[in-house]
Scaffold this active site. Sequence first.
Site, PDB file in Angstrom:
ATOM      1  N   GLU A 304      40.414  41.193  39.993  1.00 36.88           N
ATOM      2  CA  GLU A 304      39.561  40.368  39.120  1.00 36.88           C
ATOM      3  C   GLU A 304      38.417  41.141  38.459  1.00 36.88           C
ATOM      4  O   GLU A 304      37.297  40.649  38.387  1.00 36.88           O
ATOM      5  CB  GLU A 304      38.966  39.206  39.932  1.00 36.88           C
ATOM      6  CG  GLU A 304      40.012  38.291  40.514  1.00 36.88           C
ATOM      7  CD  GLU A 304      39.413  37.237  41.453  1.00 36.88           C
ATOM      8  OE1 GLU A 304      39.880  36.092  41.379  1.00 36.88           O
ATOM      9  OE2 GLU A 304      38.514  37.564  42.236  1.00 36.88           O
TER      10      GLU A 304
HETATM   11  C1  TNX Z   1      40.663  35.162  44.730  1.00 31.70           C
HETATM   12  S1  TNX Z   1      42.422  37.087  46.130  1.00 31.70           S
HETATM   13  C2  TNX Z   1      39.987  36.306  45.109  1.00 31.70           C
HETATM   14  C3  TNX Z   1      38.790  36.193  45.979  1.00 31.70           C
HETATM   15  C4  TNX Z   1      38.449  34.762  46.253  1.00 31.70           C
HETATM   16  C5  TNX Z   1      39.695  33.989  46.535  1.00 31.70           C
HETATM   17  C6  TNX Z   1      39.477  32.572  46.950  1.00 31.70           C
HETATM   18  C7  TNX Z   1      41.551  38.041  45.425  1.00 31.70           C
HETATM   19  C8  TNX Z   1      42.062  39.380  45.424  1.00 31.70           C
HETATM   20  N1  TNX Z   1      40.428  37.586  44.867  1.00 31.70           N
HETATM   21  O1  TNX Z   1      37.705  36.877  45.413  1.00 31.70           O
HETATM   22  O2  TNX Z   1      37.593  34.727  47.357  1.00 31.70           O
HETATM   23  O3  TNX Z   1      40.511  33.997  45.381  1.00 31.70           O
HETATM   24  O4  TNX Z   1      40.670  31.961  47.360  1.00 31.70           O
END
Ligand code: TNX
Length: 488
Positions: A304
């Site tokens: 992300e």
């Molecule tokens: C996505 S999974 C994210 C996290 C969040 C999560 C909540 C991932 C690699 N990144 O930063 O905490 O969703 O479900």
Amino acid sequence: MHNPQDCFACLIPKPTSFFQSPGAFTISSGTIILSQKDNQEVKSIADLLAAYLQEVGGDKPLVSDDNADQGTGNIELTLNGDPGLGEEGYDLSITTDSIVLRAGCPAGLFYGIQTLRQLLPAHPSAAVSLPAVSIRDIPRFEWRGAMLDVARHFFGVQDVKRYIDLISHYKMNRLHLHLSDDQGWRIEIKSWPRLTQVGGRTQVGGSGGGYYTQEQYKEIVEYARSHYVMIVPEIDTPGHTNAALASYAELNSSEEAPALYEGTEVGFSSLWINSEITYQFLDDVIRELAALTPTPYIHIGGDEARSTPEADYKKFIKRFQEIVFSHGKTPVGWNEIGEAELLPGTIAQQWVGAGYQGAKGQGAKIILSPANKIYLDMKYDASTPIGLDWAALIPVKDAYDWEPASYMDGLEEDDILGLEAPLWTETVVTMKDIEYLAFPRLLGVAELAWSPKGQSWEEYRQRLAAHGKRMEAMGINFYKSPDVDWES
Ligand code: TNX
């Protein structure tokens, strides 16, 4: 009344092969645990078994490595198992006369005593006996993991040790600790002390925060080692870095430190990609972390990174892998890293959709963590009081009833290093909360990762039902899912 016959039906994960004979082995006050001569590691496993027996039966059996003690009525642990058992397999033979547990390596003995523990009565009992069985058990996947986010909410050493106790009982062998994120930096780095002095102060919602000193982290690593669990530390980059950016202005492209962050948005922070200070910083962090982590893996995050331009992201991920390799460790990253060039050996962790394809195309091994199946922070159903629901509502059945090797297009058994169940903690504040979301779904993930392909939900749910009283005996605050007819 404990009936050893029923007990056999509640083993989780289910062994590769097993055969039951009539009769049982009864523990007596004279039962001795024979441990391998001059082997401290086997002795520690024998001591653990003695403690399990004491929990359900009163007297703590004697542990001995004296060959003169050999004979009937005893429990023998030995490393003379056949080579086919590999590093983690074991053979367990229980007859009316004796118990013999064989493995090729200590990890196999540790898993064998977890099986023995599940063959014991769930609660203290006047007469303790184990059904006569012959079990040969070898895991399906090498990587059987759980992840705990200690950044969104911080969890202290005692909580982490308890999680290690619980996951290792189900034969999981990796605990990935998500040590840094926008809301907090959780590991002391001596060359960059403000990371914890400043970045460790906050967490989601404001109150609390905290971090592990290097001594405490070493204590966790050692505790994990003694339970055959490798700690996989994660420093999430180049996004999810507000806590670091708030601690050191020089890591920001604006050269100004932002405020600390206590919300739950993602995607707004980025390290300064085109500055050498950033790489000096990462080199220092990884050098210190590598020195504290005797096992092979360091997780570099990579998810992300919505505030990092694409070209910068690619350049960054390549360089960060080089840094990790230069300290003798193997990088692991969330599936987005497959958009960048991967160095040979780097591992990718799938979490959403088919984002692993870039990594697979470059020959990387994949850890499966599909968010809509095994994200333990997802609610069970709409009424679950904590948890999120962005990926799915995940009832107990859904977390179990899927097949890793055919779940993802173009991803086969050989591409898959294993499974890992993450628990993100935006809404998770206490150990009780962790247990409520993880249990019993984590048992299903443990079985998917360990047991042979092709188990059935209908049969599993009966074993799980019998397992409720064991989770109760371990004091686990588990969710009594309506998918299961719990035995009382
Ligand atoms: C996505 S999974 C994210 C996290 C969040 C999560 C909540 C991932 C690699 N990144 O930063 O905490 O969703 O479900």
